[in-house]
Write a protein that holds these residues in place. Structure first.
Motif, PDB file in Angstrom:
ATOM      1  N   GLY A  36      -6.960  13.097  -2.610  1.00 37.50           N
ATOM      2  CA  GLY A  36      -5.554  13.036  -2.972  1.00 37.50           C
ATOM      3  C   GLY A  36      -4.703  12.694  -1.778  1.00 37.50           C
ATOM      4  O   GLY A  36      -4.919  11.694  -1.093  1.00 37.50           O
ATOM      5  N   ASP A  37      -3.765  13.573  -1.476  1.00 37.88           N
ATOM      6  CA  ASP A  37      -2.883  13.306  -0.347  1.00 37.88           C
ATOM      7  C   ASP A  37      -3.299  14.087   0.901  1.00 37.88           C
ATOM      8  O   ASP A  37      -2.509  14.249   1.829  1.00 37.88           O
TER       9      ASP A  37
ATOM     10  N   ASP B  99       1.117   7.200  -6.559  1.00 35.14           N
ATOM     11  CA  ASP B  99       0.125   8.281  -6.652  1.00 35.14           C
ATOM     12  C   ASP B  99       0.794   9.644  -6.511  1.00 35.14           C
ATOM     13  O   ASP B  99       0.445  10.598  -7.217  1.00 35.14           O
TER      14      ASP B  99
ATOM     15  N   ARG C 254       2.533  10.533  -9.774  1.00 34.25           N
ATOM     16  CA  ARG C 254       1.596  10.970 -10.817  1.00 34.25           C
ATOM     17  C   ARG C 254       1.096  12.388 -10.534  1.00 34.25           C
ATOM     18  O   ARG C 254       0.951  13.205 -11.448  1.00 34.25           O
ATOM     19  N   THR C 255       0.838  12.680  -9.248  1.00 35.09           N
ATOM     20  CA  THR C 255       0.383  14.021  -8.889  1.00 35.09           C
ATOM     21  C   THR C 255       1.454  15.061  -9.207  1.00 35.09           C
ATOM     22  O   THR C 255       1.161  16.139  -9.740  1.00 35.09           O
TER      23      THR C 255
ATOM     24  N   GLN D  60       0.820  -1.207   0.000  1.00 31.40           N
ATOM     25  CA  GLN D  60       0.000   0.000   0.000  1.00 31.40           C
ATOM     26  C   GLN D  60       0.854   1.257   0.000  1.00 31.40           C
ATOM     27  O   GLN D  60       0.498   2.258  -0.633  1.00 31.40           O
TER      28      GLN D  60
ATOM     29  N   LYS E  68       1.962   1.996  -3.450  1.00 30.18           N
ATOM     30  CA  LYS E  68       0.880   2.612  -4.233  1.00 30.18           C
ATOM     31  C   LYS E  68       0.771   4.102  -3.925  1.00 30.18           C
ATOM     32  O   LYS E  68       0.541   4.920  -4.815  1.00 30.18           O
ATOM     33  N   LEU E  69       0.941   4.457  -2.647  1.00 29.21           N
ATOM     34  CA  LEU E  69       0.938   5.873  -2.293  1.00 29.21           C
ATOM     35  C   LEU E  69       2.063   6.618  -2.998  1.00 29.21           C
ATOM     36  O   LEU E  69       1.879   7.747  -3.479  1.00 29.21           O
TER      37      LEU E  69
END
Length: 570
Positions: free
Chosen positions: A339-340, A80, A83-84, A73, A76-77
């Protein structure tokens, strides 16, 4: 039993979120289980050792989350975040905004009611090569024109454009089976102009169903009308569930009565007729506010005794939602992942709600309710012996009639003035929607009868809106201060139990007594390490009278001297 129950309990997944807190990939990672925060730490997600340390910490707290799963996990963060960052550094032009929308032109999708326009949105299943496909269909009446069309994000109503929010996702098969309560044959008949029920026909249809299956108590104050006052109240409330967006506040329905009085049976029968029912007896706050926001409709909450458990955070949250959902625009605000980080999201919880329980509701919630007190059916009652499942076609016929009634008559309620009555304040606010629906009847005696019934019911509502133990506690304090010099909250509790032992379940203690009496401005003072009540009996009697509790000062032998009713104690 315990093992089986545990197996049925859903396993909450681990939720990870990030907050940027440094350069590069150094972030604060927050681990949550449901709404509870388990652990947070600042780390560089690119470093395997940092991820491993965080994963071991989670595994130590909750062993079922293995370090490998947690590390997956975290990766995956990291993806992300990358990509952001790419999107933020991109040279692509940002999306341009269109024209500003008027917030007053927003509408929920399930029931849309404007002057000269009414619409209901129904999920339908359409046959395709790949199986059933769900669509939302808008059935609308604009002036005298009837139509059926697929729901769009914007709806033209005369010269106005309404914007649908929240725009529902395409319905699933389960959505259609649960929410499509208007039969295809009836929809087609209405669209072609063959069906136009009156308000009298709708009320009569509901009352006949109630009369067939429910033995409502006879109210002597209604004279020969007997139980018709309760039947009319329930019937008008069922109609209310199809037009509630018209009103600024929607009264809740509270079914009161002892065990075996038919509360669950009555709730079941009403649930077969109201708009989009959502049954529950043991739900979570999140399920309530998410479901009401997503689908609208009517919440039916059985065994609502647990709402009096003010020590449970989840119960407190559900009660807060119920209190907010009484008025149009009522919201439940929650922090949702974005998002974050997190952002505040409002969930619309305005809707009719039916509550049933034995031991009463919290005062603030009871004040929002119209109460119908049920009693046990007489021995051999034919109504109690009939199965609610004996005539599904009749249930469907009533639902069909109510959908058509809403499209034909709901818009009229916007300009229907509140009828004159002796009610005021919250009492008037609760009953006004039923009065306005009753005024659409061609029989003016119905409105007069319902107004009279409401006035008589309000006279007895105080008993249900009063916390069960409060009168006994005030009576006990009144009795003790007249005869005993040093009274502790524990003394009050023991005397109150003698006065009304049924009002005190397990969990009562001296501290809880202090909290309850403090709400009435009756406070203790400290003396030699003890909390004591220092007041005279007349003071307590004045407070009790102010709240409508009957206390006879003559019973204590205290002279009944008048005491100025000031607010200083409060």
């Amino acid at each position: 039993m315990d093992e089986a129950k545990e197996m049925q309990t859903p396993i909450e997944p681990l939720s990870l979120a990030v907050e940027r807190s440094g350069r590069g990939d150094t972030v604060t990672v927050i681990a949550r289980l449901a709404d509870d925060e388990l652990h947070r730490d600042k780390l560089d997600l690119n470093r395997a050792d940092a991820r491993s340390k965080f994963a071991r910490a989670i595994n130590k707290l909750v062993p079922r989350f293995t370090p490998v799963e947690v590390d997956s996990q975290l990766l995956k963060l990291l993806a992300d975040l990358e990509r952001t960052r790419e999107r933020e550094n991109s040279d692509e032009p940002k999306a341009e905004h269109g024209e500003e929308l008027d917030a007053m032109e927003m509408t929920r999708p399930e029931l849309i009611i404007r002057r000269d326009y009414s619409a209901i949105v129904v999920p339908r299943l359409m046959k395709t090569r790949n199986g059933p496909d769900g669509i939302w269909t808008l059935y609308a009446k604009s002036n005298a024109k009837r139509s059926a069309s697929e729901l769009e994000p914007s709806i033209i109503v005369g010269e106005q454009v309404l914007h649908v929010s929240p725009m529902p996702y395409p319905p699933t098969v389960s959505d259609a089976s649960e929410l499509c309560r208007w039969s295809q044959a009836s929809r087609e008949a209405w669209t072609s102009g063959k069906v136009a029920p009156t308000t009298d026909e709708a009320i009569t249809a509901v009352m006949e169903r109630l009369d067939r299956f429910i033995e409502l108590p006879t109210d002597p104050a209604d004279g020969e009308a007997g139980s018709i006052g309760h039947a009319a109240t329930l019937s008008l409330w069922v109609l209310l569930s199809y037009c509630y967006p018209v009103f600024p506040a929607v009264p809740y329905l509270y079914l009161a009565g002892p065990a075996g009085s038919g509360k669950t049976r009555t709730m079941d029968l009403i649930g077969r007729m109201v708009f989009r029912p959502m049954f529950s007896s043991n739900t979570t706050a999140a399920n309530v506010f998410r479901s009401l926001h997503a689908r609208g409709g009517t919440l039916l909450l059985d065994e609502a005794e647990r709402l009096k458990d003010d020590r449970s955070p989840d119960v407190g949250e559900i009660t807060s939602i119920l209190l907010s959902g009484y008025r149009r625009g009522g919201r439940a605000n929650r922090l949702e992942p974005s998002g974050d980080t997190f952002r505040s999201v409002s969930f619309d919880v305005f809707a009719p709600k039916l509550l049933a329980c034995i031991r009463g509701l919290p005062p603030a919630l009871s004040s929002r309710c119209i109460t119908v007190r049920l009693s046990r059916a007489s021995t051999g009652s034919p109504r109690a012996g009939r199965s609610l499942d004996e005539s599904p076609a009749d249930d469907q016929a009533v639902r069909d009639l109510l959908h058509c009634w809403m499209l034909e008559h709901a818009a009229k309620l916007i300009d229907t003035p509140p009828p004159a009555s002796t009610l005021a304040n919250r009492d008037a606010e609760r009953w006004e929607p039923l009065f306005r629906i009753a005024s659409l009847s061609s029989d003016p005696s119905l409105l007069d009868f319902v107004i009279g019934h409401a006035a008589r019911q309000i006279e007895t509502d105080h008993e249900d809106s009063t916390p069960e133990a409060d009168p006994a506690l005030l009576a006990a304090l009144h009795q003790l201060v007249a005869t005993t010099p040093r009274i502790t909250p524990g003394d009050v509790l023991e005397t109150a139990k003698d006065i009304d032992p049924d009002a005190f379940e397990d969990g009562w203690n001296a501290r809880r007594v202090s909290v309850v009496l403090r709400r009435y401005g009756l406070r203790t003072s400290r003396s030699h390490g003890k909390r004591l009540y220092r007041m005279n009996a007349s003071d307590v009697a004045v407070v009790a009278k102010r709240y409508g509790y009957e206390i006879d000062e003559a019973e204590t032998g205290v002279p009944q001297t008048p005491v100025p009713q000031t607010e200083e104690a409060f």
